[in-house]
Design an enzyme around this catalytic site. Structure first.
Site, PDB file in Angstrom:
ATOM      1  N   ASP A  80      -8.459   4.014   1.456  1.00 52.77           N
ATOM      2  CA  ASP A  80      -7.420   4.169   2.462  1.00 52.77           C
ATOM      3  C   ASP A  80      -8.030   4.601   3.800  1.00 52.77           C
ATOM      4  O   ASP A  80      -8.537   5.709   3.926  1.00 52.77           O
ATOM      5  CB  ASP A  80      -6.419   5.225   1.978  1.00 52.77           C
ATOM      6  CG  ASP A  80      -5.152   5.200   2.801  1.00 52.77           C
ATOM      7  OD1 ASP A  80      -5.192   4.699   3.944  1.00 52.77           O
ATOM      8  OD2 ASP A  80      -4.122   5.674   2.303  1.00 52.77           O
TER       9      ASP A  80
ATOM     10  N   CYS B 286       0.873  -1.187   0.000  1.00 52.38           N
ATOM     11  CA  CYS B 286       0.000   0.000   0.000  1.00 52.38           C
ATOM     12  C   CYS B 286       0.901   1.225   0.000  1.00 52.38           C
ATOM     13  O   CYS B 286       2.081   1.128  -0.374  1.00 52.38           O
ATOM     14  CB  CYS B 286      -0.969  -0.027   1.175  1.00 52.38           C
ATOM     15  SG  CYS B 286      -0.191  -0.011   2.805  1.00 52.38           S
TER      16      CYS B 286
ATOM     17  N   ASN C  11       2.319   1.334   4.409  1.00 53.26           N
ATOM     18  CA  ASN C  11       2.627   0.056   5.079  1.00 53.26           C
ATOM     19  C   ASN C  11       2.311   0.092   6.575  1.00 53.26           C
ATOM     20  O   ASN C  11       3.000  -0.563   7.377  1.00 53.26           O
ATOM     21  CB  ASN C  11       4.088  -0.372   4.836  1.00 53.26           C
ATOM     22  CG  ASN C  11       4.378  -1.820   5.237  1.00 53.26           C
ATOM     23  OD1 ASN C  11       5.473  -2.132   5.732  1.00 53.26           O
ATOM     24  ND2 ASN C  11       3.438  -2.708   5.054  1.00 53.26           N
TER      25      ASN C  11
ATOM     26  N   CYS D 110      -1.423   0.643   7.426  1.00 51.70           N
ATOM     27  CA  CYS D 110      -2.866   0.359   7.526  1.00 51.70           C
ATOM     28  C   CYS D 110      -3.272  -0.876   6.704  1.00 51.70           C
ATOM     29  O   CYS D 110      -3.558  -1.934   7.259  1.00 51.70           O
ATOM     30  CB  CYS D 110      -3.701   1.550   7.061  1.00 51.70           C
ATOM     31  SG  CYS D 110      -3.473   3.049   8.039  1.00 51.70           S
ATOM     32  N   ARG D 111      -3.317  -0.732   5.376  1.00 49.53           N
ATOM     33  CA  ARG D 111      -3.922  -1.777   4.543  1.00 49.53           C
ATOM     34  C   ARG D 111      -3.027  -2.974   4.264  1.00 49.53           C
ATOM     35  O   ARG D 111      -3.459  -4.132   4.418  1.00 49.53           O
ATOM     36  CB  ARG D 111      -4.390  -1.180   3.203  1.00 49.53           C
ATOM     37  CG  ARG D 111      -5.549  -0.230   3.353  1.00 49.53           C
ATOM     38  CD  ARG D 111      -5.728   0.605   2.111  1.00 49.53           C
ATOM     39  NE  ARG D 111      -4.579   1.484   1.890  1.00 49.53           N
ATOM     40  CZ  ARG D 111      -4.408   2.249   0.834  1.00 49.53           C
ATOM     41  NH1 ARG D 111      -5.306   2.238  -0.133  1.00 49.53           N
ATOM     42  NH2 ARG D 111      -3.348   3.016   0.742  1.00 49.53           N
ATOM     43  N   SER D 112      -1.775  -2.736   3.827  1.00 47.96           N
ATOM     44  CA  SER D 112      -0.963  -3.906   3.451  1.00 47.96           C
ATOM     45  C   SER D 112      -0.576  -4.772   4.644  1.00 47.96           C
ATOM     46  O   SER D 112      -0.549  -6.003   4.507  1.00 47.96           O
ATOM     47  CB  SER D 112       0.251  -3.510   2.594  1.00 47.96           C
ATOM     48  OG  SER D 112       1.120  -2.654   3.274  1.00 47.96           O
TER      49      SER D 112
END
Ligand code: 4NP
Length: 160
Positions: free
Chosen positions: A123, A8, A11, A13-15
């Protein structure tokens, strides 16, 4: 060994959420020994920082820990080191191709392009909605795992 890097922007939150959800899925199905799973960001902004509280709290509800994870930036060498480099949104994919110097082997994909409803993962750094992020990421990881099984890249049973 199937090597997957989730990517993301930051690095945090999402990934990392995708990394730990995917690790949990493959562990629960007894497939963990066939996988190496990690995550990185296209930006250096959060380098060395721990996983965002929102991601930590959401995963804790699901019994998943992110202990030991600190943000790292994607490097050009990651392109050779991994089989699949999976971005969360279209914008990640452009940045990933820039870092990798292109995508000659077709390894760069968007997570929800494996689902029946291809789309970006918003996001949560901006939306604050970690519940939707989790639902999207869980769906994407299940679809990705089923894709790998269908393609004969992993020995396992499809779950849906
Ligand atoms: P992520 O979220 O890409 O899902 O980790 C973000 C984290 C940090 C920033 C942006 C997005 N930031 O601008 O620092």
């Amino acid at each position: 060994m199937m090597k997957i890097l989730f990517v993301c922007l930051g690095n945090i939150c999402r990934s990392p959420m995708a990394e730990f959800v995917m690790k949990d899925l493959v562990e629960k199905q007894g497939l963990a020994d066939q996988f190496l799973i990690a995550s990185a960001g296209t930006s250096d902004e959060e380098h060395g920082n721990p996983v965002h509280r929102g991601t930590k709290q959401k995963l804790a509800q699901k019994g998943i820990s992110t202990a030991g994870k600190y943000a790292v930036q994607m490097k050009r060498a990651d392109y050779d080191a991994y089989d699949y480099l999976i971005g969360m949104e279209q914008r990640n994919l452009s940045a990933m191709r820039r870092i990798a110097g292109g995508d000659p082997e077709g390894k760069i994909h968007r997570l929800l392009d494996f689902s029946g409803r291809p789309r970006d993962i918003a996001d949560p750094w901006y939306t604050g909605d970690f519940d939707t992020t989790y639902d999207d990421i869980y769906e994407g990881c299940q679809c990705l795992l089923n894709h790998l099984i269908t393609e004969g890249k992993i020995y396992g049973r499809k779950t849906k």
